[in-house]
Scaffold this active site. Sequence first.
Site, PDB file in Angstrom:
ATOM      1  N   HIS A  42       0.866  -1.188   0.000  1.00  0.00           N
ATOM      2  CA  HIS A  42       0.000   0.000   0.000  1.00  0.00           C
ATOM      3  C   HIS A  42       0.900   1.235   0.000  1.00  0.00           C
ATOM      4  O   HIS A  42       1.652   1.450   0.944  1.00  0.00           O
ATOM      5  CB  HIS A  42      -0.881  -0.038   1.259  1.00  0.00           C
ATOM      6  CG  HIS A  42      -1.904   1.051   1.329  1.00  0.00           C
ATOM      7  ND1 HIS A  42      -2.902   1.056   2.274  1.00  0.00           N
ATOM      8  CD2 HIS A  42      -2.094   2.172   0.594  1.00  0.00           C
ATOM      9  CE1 HIS A  42      -3.677   2.134   2.116  1.00  0.00           C
ATOM     10  NE2 HIS A  42      -3.185   2.828   1.105  1.00  0.00           N
ATOM     11  N   THR A 100      -6.837   0.987   6.888  1.00  0.00           N
ATOM     12  CA  THR A 100      -7.913   1.368   5.981  1.00  0.00           C
ATOM     13  C   THR A 100      -9.280   1.000   6.572  1.00  0.00           C
ATOM     14  O   THR A 100      -9.647  -0.172   6.624  1.00  0.00           O
ATOM     15  CB  THR A 100      -7.734   0.665   4.622  1.00  0.00           C
ATOM     16  OG1 THR A 100      -6.369   0.780   4.250  1.00  0.00           O
ATOM     17  CG2 THR A 100      -8.616   1.278   3.562  1.00  0.00           C
ATOM     18  N   GLU A 148     -12.405  -6.099  -4.309  1.00  0.00           N
ATOM     19  CA  GLU A 148     -11.926  -6.702  -3.063  1.00  0.00           C
ATOM     20  C   GLU A 148     -12.897  -6.307  -1.961  1.00  0.00           C
ATOM     21  O   GLU A 148     -13.110  -5.113  -1.705  1.00  0.00           O
ATOM     22  CB  GLU A 148     -10.506  -6.231  -2.727  1.00  0.00           C
ATOM     23  CG  GLU A 148     -10.024  -6.847  -1.405  1.00  0.00           C
ATOM     24  CD  GLU A 148      -8.555  -6.631  -1.100  1.00  0.00           C
ATOM     25  OE1 GLU A 148      -7.769  -6.363  -2.029  1.00  0.00           O
ATOM     26  OE2 GLU A 148      -8.191  -6.744   0.083  1.00  0.00           O
TER      27      GLU A 148
HETATM   28  N1  PXP Z   1      -6.644  -5.438   1.591  1.00  0.00           N
HETATM   29  C1  PXP Z   1      -6.652  -4.080   1.586  1.00  0.00           C
HETATM   30  C2  PXP Z   1      -7.317  -3.392   0.439  1.00  0.00           C
HETATM   31  C3  PXP Z   1      -6.042  -3.338   2.611  1.00  0.00           C
HETATM   32  O1  PXP Z   1      -6.073  -1.990   2.577  1.00  0.00           O
HETATM   33  C4  PXP Z   1      -5.375  -4.034   3.634  1.00  0.00           C
HETATM   34  C5  PXP Z   1      -4.661  -3.252   4.710  1.00  0.00           C
HETATM   35  O2  PXP Z   1      -3.610  -2.539   4.150  1.00  0.00           O
HETATM   36  C6  PXP Z   1      -5.350  -5.433   3.587  1.00  0.00           C
HETATM   37  C7  PXP Z   1      -6.024  -6.111   2.567  1.00  0.00           C
HETATM   38  C8  PXP Z   1      -4.627  -6.252   4.603  1.00  0.00           C
HETATM   39  O3  PXP Z   1      -5.166  -6.077   5.888  1.00  0.00           O
HETATM   40  P1  PXP Z   1      -4.471  -6.726   7.137  1.00  0.00           P
HETATM   41  O4  PXP Z   1      -3.116  -6.079   7.282  1.00  0.00           O
HETATM   42  O5  PXP Z   1      -5.392  -6.385   8.249  1.00  0.00           O
HETATM   43  O6  PXP Z   1      -4.344  -8.196   6.884  1.00  0.00           O
END
Ligand code: PXP
Length: 257
Positions: A42, A100, A148
């Site tokens: 990200h 997020t 997603e």
């Molecule tokens: N998918 C998206 C679109 C996200 O913004 C994030 C967090 O950056 C994740 C997946 C992964 O989340 P986590 O770190 O809680 O597993």
Amino acid sequence: MKLGLNIDHIATLREARKINDPDPLEAIFVAKNAGASQITIHLREDRRHINDDDVRKIVQSSFLPVNIECACDEKIVEFLCNQKPYKITLVPEKREEITTEGGLDIKKSGLKDIIKEFQKNDIEVAVFIDPNKETTLISKDLGVDGVEFHTGKYANLHLMLYSNLHRTKNCIEEYNFDRKTLKFKLQESVEELHLCTNLAKELSLGVFAGHGLNYNNVEEIVKIKAISELNIGQSIIARSVFVGLKTAISDMVELIK
Ligand code: PXP
């Protein structure tokens, strides 16, 4: 179902000291050997973890497809169009948030143009959305390649029901219900995910999910057959501190299988 490994928090650890260690680039080789199918990063507007150099190095060196999450920021869009990752996932972003929170405002003006701009550069585009019928249908109209679904609500309800969190200072006030209500709401959130992932699949969209998924809560999500990819970061990187990155990834790959 594939695992997209989010490696942001390796960069978070590096930024804690502002030195070059640990380098998220190293993780892409471990990820491939441990059975991950995609590298996810990200690029936040404040560059709090992944920075522009990381993006360049990771896109250039990765054997696995690279999925970059970003906000609809003009400069970031231009930079990423030049870097040409495999996929972009458009996410909402607030400076003050820890992570997020919630899905993208799918009715945001200018979204369609940004999606087209990436696709013109041969980059697949997904949008990170709250799981409901309306967001799914609008995403299809916007011409994205995939969606997603945000699993944060499911993950938070699961944490509140099955962990000690609700008895600590980190209790999530928004979900501070009694057990019976938590169970009902958790079931409801799973049903929501089933419904909109099926709808997205029927609409021929790529169907992905992520946020807050961990070794305890992923099982219910794995049962949702329409989902082809899970993006998971924090729980895997946290576990890697104790068992090593390769084991942490392969443990999750096994659960997903
Ligand atoms: N998918 C998206 C679109 C996200 O913004 C994030 C967090 O950056 C994740 C997946 C992964 O989340 P986590 O770190 O809680 O597993």
